[in-house]
Design an enzyme around this catalytic site. Structure first.
Site, mmCIF file in Angstrom:
data_model
loop_
_atom_site.group_PDB
_atom_site.id
_atom_site.type_symbol
_atom_site.label_atom_id
_atom_site.label_comp_id
_atom_site.label_asym_id
_atom_site.label_seq_id
_atom_site.Cartn_x
_atom_site.Cartn_y
_atom_site.Cartn_z
ATOM 1 N N CYS A 32 -41.294 -16.873 61.375
ATOM 2 C CA CYS A 32 -42.744 -16.735 61.493
ATOM 3 C C CYS A 32 -43.305 -18.062 62.011
ATOM 4 O O CYS A 32 -42.583 -19.056 62.129
ATOM 5 C CB CYS A 32 -43.336 -16.427 60.125
ATOM 6 S SG CYS A 32 -42.989 -17.770 58.955
ATOM 7 N N HIS B 200 -40.921 -19.468 41.986
ATOM 8 C CA HIS B 200 -40.962 -19.734 43.430
ATOM 9 C C HIS B 200 -41.736 -21.027 43.708
ATOM 10 O O HIS B 200 -42.749 -21.303 43.078
ATOM 11 C CB HIS B 200 -41.624 -18.554 44.157
ATOM 12 C CG HIS B 200 -41.410 -18.572 45.637
ATOM 13 N ND1 HIS B 200 -42.213 -19.311 46.484
ATOM 14 C CD2 HIS B 200 -40.485 -17.978 46.419
ATOM 15 C CE1 HIS B 200 -41.787 -19.149 47.733
ATOM 16 N NE2 HIS B 200 -40.733 -18.342 47.716
ATOM 17 N N GLU C 60 -43.689 -21.834 46.032
ATOM 18 C CA GLU C 60 -45.095 -21.652 46.424
ATOM 19 C C GLU C 60 -45.986 -21.488 45.193
ATOM 20 O O GLU C 60 -47.088 -22.044 45.136
ATOM 21 C CB GLU C 60 -45.227 -20.423 47.337
ATOM 22 C CG GLU C 60 -46.669 -20.225 47.810
ATOM 23 C CD GLU C 60 -46.850 -18.935 48.607
ATOM 24 O OE1 GLU C 60 -45.945 -18.556 49.370
ATOM 25 O OE2 GLU C 60 -47.914 -18.312 48.455
ATOM 26 N N CYS D 165 -49.215 -12.789 53.785
ATOM 27 C CA CYS D 165 -49.428 -13.261 55.155
ATOM 28 C C CYS D 165 -49.037 -12.210 56.184
ATOM 29 O O CYS D 165 -48.334 -11.243 55.889
ATOM 30 C CB CYS D 165 -48.658 -14.558 55.385
ATOM 31 S SG CYS D 165 -46.902 -14.298 55.656
ATOM 32 N N SER E 113 -37.630 -16.703 57.404
ATOM 33 C CA SER E 113 -36.978 -18.016 57.510
ATOM 34 C C SER E 113 -35.575 -17.923 58.101
ATOM 35 O O SER E 113 -34.845 -18.916 58.115
ATOM 36 C CB SER E 113 -36.931 -18.676 56.122
ATOM 37 O OG SER E 113 -36.428 -17.772 55.165
HETATM 38 S S1 SF4 Z 1 -46.911 -17.926 54.452
HETATM 39 FE FE1 SF4 Z 1 -44.680 -18.211 54.584
HETATM 40 S S2 SF4 Z 1 -43.917 -16.333 55.538
HETATM 41 FE FE2 SF4 Z 1 -46.128 -16.408 55.901
HETATM 42 S S3 SF4 Z 1 -46.429 -17.394 57.907
HETATM 43 FE FE3 SF4 Z 1 -46.503 -19.004 56.367
HETATM 44 S S4 SF4 Z 1 -44.399 -19.781 56.155
HETATM 45 FE FE4 SF4 Z 1 -44.312 -17.786 57.195
#
Ligand code: SF4
Length: 338
Positions: free
Chosen positions: A33, A145, A147, A215, A287
């Site tokens: 991405c 995770h 994030e 996303c 990824s």
């Molecule tokens: S949030 Fe994660 S999966 Fe979505 S565009 Fe960004 S890096 Fe890519």
């Protein structure tokens, strides 16, 4: 912006054993991405510009091939910011960091380059905004995770994490009329919808982000699998086991009753999976680099799959700019030329 090196599509030489009735469907969009392209580019440019070693907090993206390749070029991956020697250069991963990590970097005099995906940063900004407005926050995602660790750190005193609709029942907040929710960017669309519905039933006045936090890349790859899985006997998802969006692609397929496996690379394919299979759909998490997809296709060609079609479910043309630290280091002209 350059992308991670991609090998030419590796079709094996024609063979008498190739059976045109046995088909590989290459789903599109798949793989890298915009946030991953940007994060990997940042590490590569930093290595070229500043020289090794360059420290990276956590895996820059959740893919072992990408991490190993960057490590061979001189990137040093650490779990803790305290593992970076004082005064050195460190890159934050695409998954983002908490304010506490930023503060610790400052205290240690680190030179920071931030590769946090802009779509993750958007969620951080929302968390800060809701917390300042006095909301209790429900963060939908997976507790372990990277994030979620980063987003939770924006307002840890008022944020609770939920991973399933069942967990919603036990949530306790000071004011049920002042609750907001946010989500991890890489969740299953269906699962997130169910959890949000449970939250709305428990807290009818709950508010959420203006646009959904899952996303575009996560959504597009899931929609592609949803569109095609019913026409396949098997779905192979290229991605590492710690890649959230890759795991979700497997779940989407299995929920549609199509057998699916997550594979780091072609070596993980078990020949028994292909017994009686005439159509394989191949996709890749956000990824996973294209070279690994090419190897999977080459493996399937070697097993007699004679037809390879790319099935484009939707176009995808998102790109993100490089961070100021990189633009300053190499100059706008060099950025434009990439
Ligand atoms: S949030 Fe994660 S999966 Fe979505 S565009 Fe960004 S890096 Fe890519």
């Amino acid at each position: 912006m350059t992308s991670f090196p991609v090998e030419p599509f590796a079709i094996e030489p024609e063979s008498a054993e190739l059976n045109p009735q046995k088909r590989v469907m290459l789903l599109k969009p798949r793989g890298f991405c915009a946030g991953v392209v940007r994060a990997v580019d940042i590490v590569r440019i930093a290595l070229e510009t500043f020289g090794a070693p360059i420290y990276v907090r956590k895996e820059i993206v959740h893919n072992s091939f990408v991490v190993n390749e960057l490590a061979e070029k001189g990137a040093i991956f650490v779990d803790d910011i305290d593992d970076v020697p004082e005064g050195m250069r460190v890159i934050y991963s695409a998954h983002g960091v908490s304010p506490a990590v930023r503060q610790r970097s400052k205290e240690r005099g680190l030179k920071v380059i931030d590769a946090t995906c802009p779509l993750v940063t958007k969620v951080h900004v929302e968390a800060v905004k809701f917390a300042r407005q006095g909301y209790s926050l429900v963060l939908i995602g997976h507790r372990d995770h990277d994030e979620i660790e980063g987003t939770l750190g924006e307002a840890p005193d008022v944020t609770q994490v939920v991973s399933s609709a069942e967990e919603v029942a036990s949530l306790q907040v000071p004011d049920p009329n002042r609750v907001a929710y946010l989500t991890q960017t890489t969740l299953s669309l269906d699962e997130a919808r169910d959890i949000i519905q449970a939250l709305k039933e428990k807290f009818p006045k709950i508010v959420g982000p203006h646009s959904q936090d899952i996303c575009y890349a996560t959504e597009n790859r899931q929609v592609a699998v949803k569109n095609v899985a019913h026409t396949a006997d098997l779905v192979l998802v290229v991605g590492s086991t710690n890649s959230s969006n890759s795991n979700r692609l497997v779940e989407v397929s299995r929920n549609l009753n199509t057998v699916a496996h997550l594979i780091d690379n072609s070596n993980a394919i078990q020949p028994s999976w292909l017994e009686g299979v005439s159509t394989v759909a191949v996709t890749a998490g956000a990824s996973a680099p294209e070279i690994l997809v090419s190897e999977v296709v080459a493996y399937l060609r070697g097993k007699g799959f004679g037809t390879v079609d790319e099935v484009e479910v939707m176009p995808e043309n998102v790109r993100f700019g490089l961070p100021a630290e990189i633009v300053q280091a190499i100059g706008p002209a060099a950025v434009a030329a990439r």
